[in-house]
Scaffold this motif. Structure first.
Motif, PDB file in Angstrom:
ATOM      1  N   GLY A 168      44.801  54.709  54.099  1.00  0.00           N
ATOM      2  CA  GLY A 168      43.350  54.809  54.165  1.00  0.00           C
ATOM      3  C   GLY A 168      42.665  53.525  54.620  1.00  0.00           C
ATOM      4  N   ALA A 169      41.620  53.144  53.902  1.00  0.00           N
ATOM      5  CA  ALA A 169      40.806  51.987  54.285  1.00  0.00           C
ATOM      6  C   ALA A 169      41.559  50.671  54.170  1.00  0.00           C
ATOM      7  N   TRP A 170      42.668  50.650  53.440  1.00  0.00           N
ATOM      8  CA  TRP A 170      43.444  49.418  53.330  1.00  0.00           C
ATOM      9  C   TRP A 170      43.906  48.914  54.697  1.00  0.00           C
ATOM     10  N   TRP A 171      44.135  49.816  55.646  1.00  0.00           N
ATOM     11  CA  TRP A 171      44.628  49.400  56.954  1.00  0.00           C
ATOM     12  C   TRP A 171      43.647  48.448  57.643  1.00  0.00           C
ATOM     13  N   LYS A 172      42.363  48.608  57.379  1.00  0.00           N
ATOM     14  CA  LYS A 172      41.350  47.765  58.016  1.00  0.00           C
ATOM     15  C   LYS A 172      41.475  46.305  57.610  1.00  0.00           C
ATOM     16  N   THR A 173      42.114  46.030  56.454  1.00  0.00           N
ATOM     17  CA  THR A 173      42.241  44.642  56.004  1.00  0.00           C
ATOM     18  C   THR A 173      43.678  44.136  56.125  1.00  0.00           C
ATOM     19  N   SER A 174      44.510  44.834  56.900  1.00  0.00           N
ATOM     20  CA  SER A 174      45.873  44.363  57.123  1.00  0.00           C
ATOM     21  C   SER A 174      45.876  43.185  58.096  1.00  0.00           C
ATOM     22  N   ALA A 221      52.762  47.914  55.525  1.00  0.00           N
ATOM     23  CA  ALA A 221      51.911  49.061  55.189  1.00  0.00           C
ATOM     24  C   ALA A 221      52.631  49.995  54.223  1.00  0.00           C
ATOM     25  N   SER A 222      53.924  50.206  54.447  1.00  0.00           N
ATOM     26  CA  SER A 222      54.689  51.052  53.534  1.00  0.00           C
ATOM     27  C   SER A 222      54.806  50.394  52.164  1.00  0.00           C
ATOM     28  N   PHE A 223      55.001  49.079  52.143  1.00  0.00           N
ATOM     29  CA  PHE A 223      55.028  48.355  50.871  1.00  0.00           C
ATOM     30  C   PHE A 223      53.713  48.550  50.124  1.00  0.00           C
ATOM     31  N   LEU A 224      52.584  48.426  50.838  1.00  0.00           N
ATOM     32  CA  LEU A 224      51.291  48.583  50.168  1.00  0.00           C
ATOM     33  C   LEU A 224      51.142  49.992  49.612  1.00  0.00           C
ATOM     34  N   ARG A 225      51.532  50.981  50.410  1.00  0.00           N
ATOM     35  CA  ARG A 225      51.452  52.367  49.931  1.00  0.00           C
ATOM     36  C   ARG A 225      52.282  52.537  48.658  1.00  0.00           C
ATOM     37  N   THR A 226      53.495  52.002  48.672  1.00  0.00           N
ATOM     38  CA  THR A 226      54.411  52.183  47.546  1.00  0.00           C
ATOM     39  C   THR A 226      53.942  51.440  46.304  1.00  0.00           C
ATOM     40  N   VAL A 227      53.597  50.171  46.476  1.00  0.00           N
ATOM     41  CA  VAL A 227      53.284  49.311  45.328  1.00  0.00           C
ATOM     42  C   VAL A 227      51.859  49.520  44.823  1.00  0.00           C
ATOM     43  N   VAL A 228      50.891  49.451  45.723  1.00  0.00           N
ATOM     44  CA  VAL A 228      49.477  49.466  45.316  1.00  0.00           C
ATOM     45  C   VAL A 228      48.970  50.880  45.067  1.00  0.00           C
ATOM     46  N   ILE A 229      49.236  51.790  46.001  1.00  0.00           N
ATOM     47  CA  ILE A 229      48.674  53.142  45.886  1.00  0.00           C
ATOM     48  C   ILE A 229      49.512  54.025  44.967  1.00  0.00           C
ATOM     49  N   ASP A 230      50.808  54.126  45.256  1.00  0.00           N
ATOM     50  CA  ASP A 230      51.650  55.040  44.465  1.00  0.00           C
ATOM     51  C   ASP A 230      51.879  54.554  43.040  1.00  0.00           C
ATOM     52  N   ASN A 231      51.926  53.226  42.836  1.00  0.00           N
ATOM     53  CA  ASN A 231      52.221  52.693  41.505  1.00  0.00           C
ATOM     54  C   ASN A 231      51.024  52.009  40.852  1.00  0.00           C
ATOM     55  N   LEU A 289      45.466  44.759  43.469  1.00  0.00           N
ATOM     56  CA  LEU A 289      45.610  43.694  44.467  1.00  0.00           C
ATOM     57  C   LEU A 289      44.236  43.079  44.714  1.00  0.00           C
ATOM     58  N   TRP A 290      44.138  41.762  44.473  1.00  0.00           N
ATOM     59  CA  TRP A 290      42.879  41.055  44.703  1.00  0.00           C
ATOM     60  C   TRP A 290      42.961  40.300  46.025  1.00  0.00           C
ATOM     61  N   LEU A 291      42.021  40.573  46.940  1.00  0.00           N
ATOM     62  CA  LEU A 291      41.896  39.789  48.166  1.00  0.00           C
ATOM     63  C   LEU A 291      40.920  38.641  47.931  1.00  0.00           C
ATOM     64  N   ASN A 292      40.935  37.666  48.839  1.00  0.00           N
ATOM     65  CA  ASN A 292      40.051  36.498  48.724  1.00  0.00           C
ATOM     66  C   ASN A 292      40.161  35.856  47.352  1.00  0.00           C
ATOM     67  N   SER A 293      41.384  35.742  46.867  1.00  0.00           N
ATOM     68  CA  SER A 293      41.613  35.236  45.506  1.00  0.00           C
ATOM     69  C   SER A 293      42.740  34.198  45.506  1.00  0.00           C
ATOM     70  N   PRO A 294      42.439  32.970  45.959  1.00  0.00           N
ATOM     71  CA  PRO A 294      43.493  31.952  46.053  1.00  0.00           C
ATOM     72  C   PRO A 294      43.917  31.390  44.694  1.00  0.00           C
ATOM     73  N   LEU A 295      45.145  30.964  44.638  1.00  0.00           N
ATOM     74  CA  LEU A 295      45.663  30.252  43.476  1.00  0.00           C
ATOM     75  C   LEU A 295      45.063  28.850  43.453  1.00  0.00           C
ATOM     76  N   GLU A 296      44.473  28.468  42.327  1.00  0.00           N
ATOM     77  CA  GLU A 296      43.907  27.122  42.200  1.00  0.00           C
ATOM     78  C   GLU A 296      44.882  26.174  41.540  1.00  0.00           C
ATOM     79  N   GLU A 297      45.527  26.628  40.473  1.00  0.00           N
ATOM     80  CA  GLU A 297      46.532  25.791  39.815  1.00  0.00           C
ATOM     81  C   GLU A 297      47.366  26.639  38.862  1.00  0.00           C
ATOM     82  N   LEU A 298      48.537  26.122  38.550  1.00  0.00           N
ATOM     83  CA  LEU A 298      49.395  26.773  37.563  1.00  0.00           C
ATOM     84  C   LEU A 298      49.008  26.296  36.165  1.00  0.00           C
TER      85      LEU A 298
END
Length: 252
Positions: free
Chosen positions: A147-153, A208-218, A222-231
């Motif tokens: 779906g719309a996820w493809w637009k942000t690949s 794309a298949s990974f995203l379908r399997t991990v994010v959609i099916d399971n 998933l957060w976009l625009n979310s960088p790691l600042e520190e551990l």
């Protein structure tokens, strides 16, 4: 003590193939997972790559009765990578080789479809343990399924191309084998269009298949625009991370 905003079993930083494979292994074990990506597009360099995975002695090779072994794979790693530093230690190389079958079987059990790239050689096939045909890739994937996820690949385009297509397409007008390969690619694309699919191969299809399997099916977040600042480290152990998300810093 840190006042955490969110607790998960596994936090995956980055959305390339390695990140998605990690997340898939975690959700397959019933663990809670959060994936974060520093940019506004997911897939990383993997989405823009050839999408081939070097998987020695994999189940597809065994099914095709292509000779390979744990010993040959480790010999090749020793001859090409060496064992300098923690990232290239013998134990890590053994863990990688020993985990190949489990990864392939797990991904296929979750609906991902892999094929061999039988003509793709190791980068140094002449070195000890070197082979031709260890490469594995995903079959062309219908990106309409995400779906719309493809637009942000991160993928630049959707083209139903396979690894072995690439080198033969350059000979499409000069050799019979190149022409046949080009014709097969055109027919593959037309078949997708006639069935209402938008097929993507190589790295675009894999991620794309990974995203379908991990994010959609399971149902993995998933957060976009979310960088790691520190551990976040307590008593010498990494117990979390601070992630910039939605205009604030979240302790995960």
């Amino acid at each position: 003590m840190v006042d955490f905003d969110r607790e998960v079993d596994v936090l995956v930083v980055g959305t390339g193939a390695a990140g998605f494979a990690t997340a898939l292994g975690a959700v397959d074990d019933g663990l809670s997972v959060l994936m974060v990506e520093s940019t506004g597009r997911w897939g990383g360099n993997s989405a823009k790559s050839g999408g081939g995975m070097w998987l020695p002695d994999n189940p597809l090779m065994r099914a095709d009765r292509v000779g390979d072994s744990r010993e040959e794979a480790l010999a090749y790693l020793a001859a090409t990578v060496g064992t300098e530093g923690r990232a290239a230690g013998r134990e890590r190389q053994e863990a990688f080789v020993d985990g190949v079958a489990d990864f392939v079987d797990t991904a296929r059990r979750h609906g991902m479809t892999f094929v061999r790239a039988p003509e793709y050689a190791d980068y140094y096939p002449e070195r000890p343990g070197g082979k031709v045909g260890r490469g594995v890739e995903h079959t062309p994937f219908d990106v309409r399924r995400i779906g719309a996820w493809w637009k942000t690949s991160q993928a630049p385009a959707a083209l139903p191309i396979l690894t072995d297509d690439v080198w033969l397409l350059g000979r499409a007008w000069s050799t019979p084998s190149g022409f046949r390969r080009g014709a097969r690619l055109v027919l593959r694309a037309l078949a997708g269009l006639l069935t209402g699919k938008k097929l993507a191969g190589i790295g675009a299809g894999l991620t794309a298949s990974f995203l379908r399997t991990v994010v959609i099916d399971n149902n993995t977040e998933l957060w976009l625009n979310s960088p790691l600042e520190e551990l976040v480290v307590q008593d010498g152990r990494v117990v979390g991370a601070r992630i910039a998300h939605d205009g604030r810093t979240c302790a995960i």
